[in-house]
Design a protein around this motif. Structure first.
Motif, PDB file in Angstrom:
ATOM      1  N   LEU A 133       0.858  -1.183   0.000  1.00  0.00           N
ATOM      2  CA  LEU A 133       0.000   0.000   0.000  1.00  0.00           C
ATOM      3  C   LEU A 133       0.892   1.231   0.000  1.00  0.00           C
ATOM      4  N   LEU A 134       0.524   2.202  -0.798  1.00  0.00           N
ATOM      5  CA  LEU A 134       1.234   3.470  -0.837  1.00  0.00           C
ATOM      6  C   LEU A 134       0.216   4.536  -0.461  1.00  0.00           C
ATOM      7  N   LEU A 135       0.360   5.085   0.756  1.00  0.00           N
ATOM      8  CA  LEU A 135      -0.626   6.022   1.279  1.00  0.00           C
ATOM      9  C   LEU A 135       0.016   7.376   1.559  1.00  0.00           C
ATOM     10  N   PRO A 136      -0.670   8.464   1.213  1.00  0.00           N
ATOM     11  CA  PRO A 136      -0.109   9.786   1.508  1.00  0.00           C
ATOM     12  C   PRO A 136       0.023   9.970   3.016  1.00  0.00           C
ATOM     13  N   PHE A 137       1.156  10.544   3.429  1.00  0.00           N
ATOM     14  CA  PHE A 137       1.397  10.770   4.852  1.00  0.00           C
ATOM     15  C   PHE A 137       0.847  12.143   5.221  1.00  0.00           C
ATOM     16  N   THR A 138      -0.472  12.177   5.388  1.00  0.00           N
ATOM     17  CA  THR A 138      -1.171  13.389   5.785  1.00  0.00           C
ATOM     18  C   THR A 138      -1.925  13.110   7.079  1.00  0.00           C
ATOM     19  N   LYS A 139      -2.332  14.161   7.768  1.00  0.00           N
ATOM     20  CA  LYS A 139      -3.090  14.003   9.016  1.00  0.00           C
ATOM     21  C   LYS A 139      -4.417  13.289   8.770  1.00  0.00           C
ATOM     22  N   ALA A 140      -5.024  13.518   7.601  1.00  0.00           N
ATOM     23  CA  ALA A 140      -6.301  12.870   7.285  1.00  0.00           C
ATOM     24  C   ALA A 140      -6.139  11.366   7.085  1.00  0.00           C
ATOM     25  N   VAL A 141      -5.046  10.943   6.478  1.00  0.00           N
ATOM     26  CA  VAL A 141      -4.840   9.524   6.194  1.00  0.00           C
ATOM     27  C   VAL A 141      -4.126   8.817   7.345  1.00  0.00           C
ATOM     28  N   VAL A 142      -3.270   9.548   8.056  1.00  0.00           N
ATOM     29  CA  VAL A 142      -2.542   8.972   9.194  1.00  0.00           C
ATOM     30  C   VAL A 142      -2.810   9.863  10.415  1.00  0.00           C
ATOM     31  N   PRO A 143      -3.996   9.706  11.027  1.00  0.00           N
ATOM     32  CA  PRO A 143      -4.359  10.598  12.134  1.00  0.00           C
ATOM     33  C   PRO A 143      -3.615  10.312  13.440  1.00  0.00           C
ATOM     34  N   VAL A 144      -3.080   9.105  13.600  1.00  0.00           N
ATOM     35  CA  VAL A 144      -2.392   8.752  14.843  1.00  0.00           C
ATOM     36  C   VAL A 144      -1.014   8.175  14.520  1.00  0.00           C
ATOM     37  N   VAL A 145      -0.005   8.836  15.073  1.00  0.00           N
ATOM     38  CA  VAL A 145       1.364   8.319  15.027  1.00  0.00           C
ATOM     39  C   VAL A 145       1.799   8.190  16.471  1.00  0.00           C
ATOM     40  N   ASP A 146       1.966   6.964  16.919  1.00  0.00           N
ATOM     41  CA  ASP A 146       2.357   6.699  18.300  1.00  0.00           C
ATOM     42  C   ASP A 146       3.658   5.906  18.287  1.00  0.00           C
TER      43      ASP A 146
END
Length: 171
Positions: A133-146
């Motif tokens: 999977l190639l997903l844009p690293f934006t707040k909308a697509v990746v809302p949680v980075v822990d």
């Protein structure tokens, strides 16, 4: 060992081997403190001494011709040589590599293999059961980075259908 890009060698400056240097560190003059620095492949090592106004001396480079051959070389430091981010919400992109990626409902989607940026913004490359999977690293697509908790939560765009990995649930 994870490595982080910390700068890029620019064009020669003068005739004695000095170069323009684009440092990506908080203090551009401290770039040499994270060394030895390497090229992208990790095969060449550089001892860099940053000077004022974006100029640098590279050990062993003594003339303009040698300096010109280094134009465009990206400089990397080992991740453990860099100070930890001051803000708990900050992280290095390489810290995401190896983290499991979960959907909002807790289903495991895969593992972050890489974070790539080709100039139009960063993308997460996730190894999933259904493939890459190639997903844009934006707040909308990746809302949680822990990073401390060892996980990312992703919300793939509607046009991306991602089946969860069989038998995997959130930890």
């Amino acid at each position: 060992m994870k490595r982080v890009i910390v700068g890029e060698i620019g064009r020669p400056h003068g005739v004695r081997g000095l170069v323009r240097l684009r440092a990506f560190t908080a203090d551009p003059r401290a770039i040499g403190d994270y060394g030895p620095l390497t090229d992208e492949a990790g095969t060449r090592r550089f001892a860099v001494t940053a000077m004022p106004d974006g100029i640098a001396r590279i050990e062993g480079v003594t003339d303009r011709e040698q300096a010109a051959k280094l134009t465009g070389v990206k400089l990397y430091a080992e991740r453990d040589r860099l100070p930890p981010p001051v803000d708990p919400d900050e992280f290095f992109l390489c810290d995401l590599e190896g983290l499991p990626a979960f959907s909002e409902d807790g289903a495991k989607l895969g593992v972050v293999r890489a974070v790539q940026d080709h100039g139009a913004g960063a993308f997460l490359v996730i190894d999933a059961a259904a493939g890459e999977l190639l997903l844009p690293f934006t707040k909308a697509v990746v809302p949680v980075v822990d990073v401390a908790g060892g996980r990312v939560v992703v919300v793939p765009p509607a046009e991306v259908v991602v089946p969860p990995q069989p038998g995997e649930e959130a930890a």
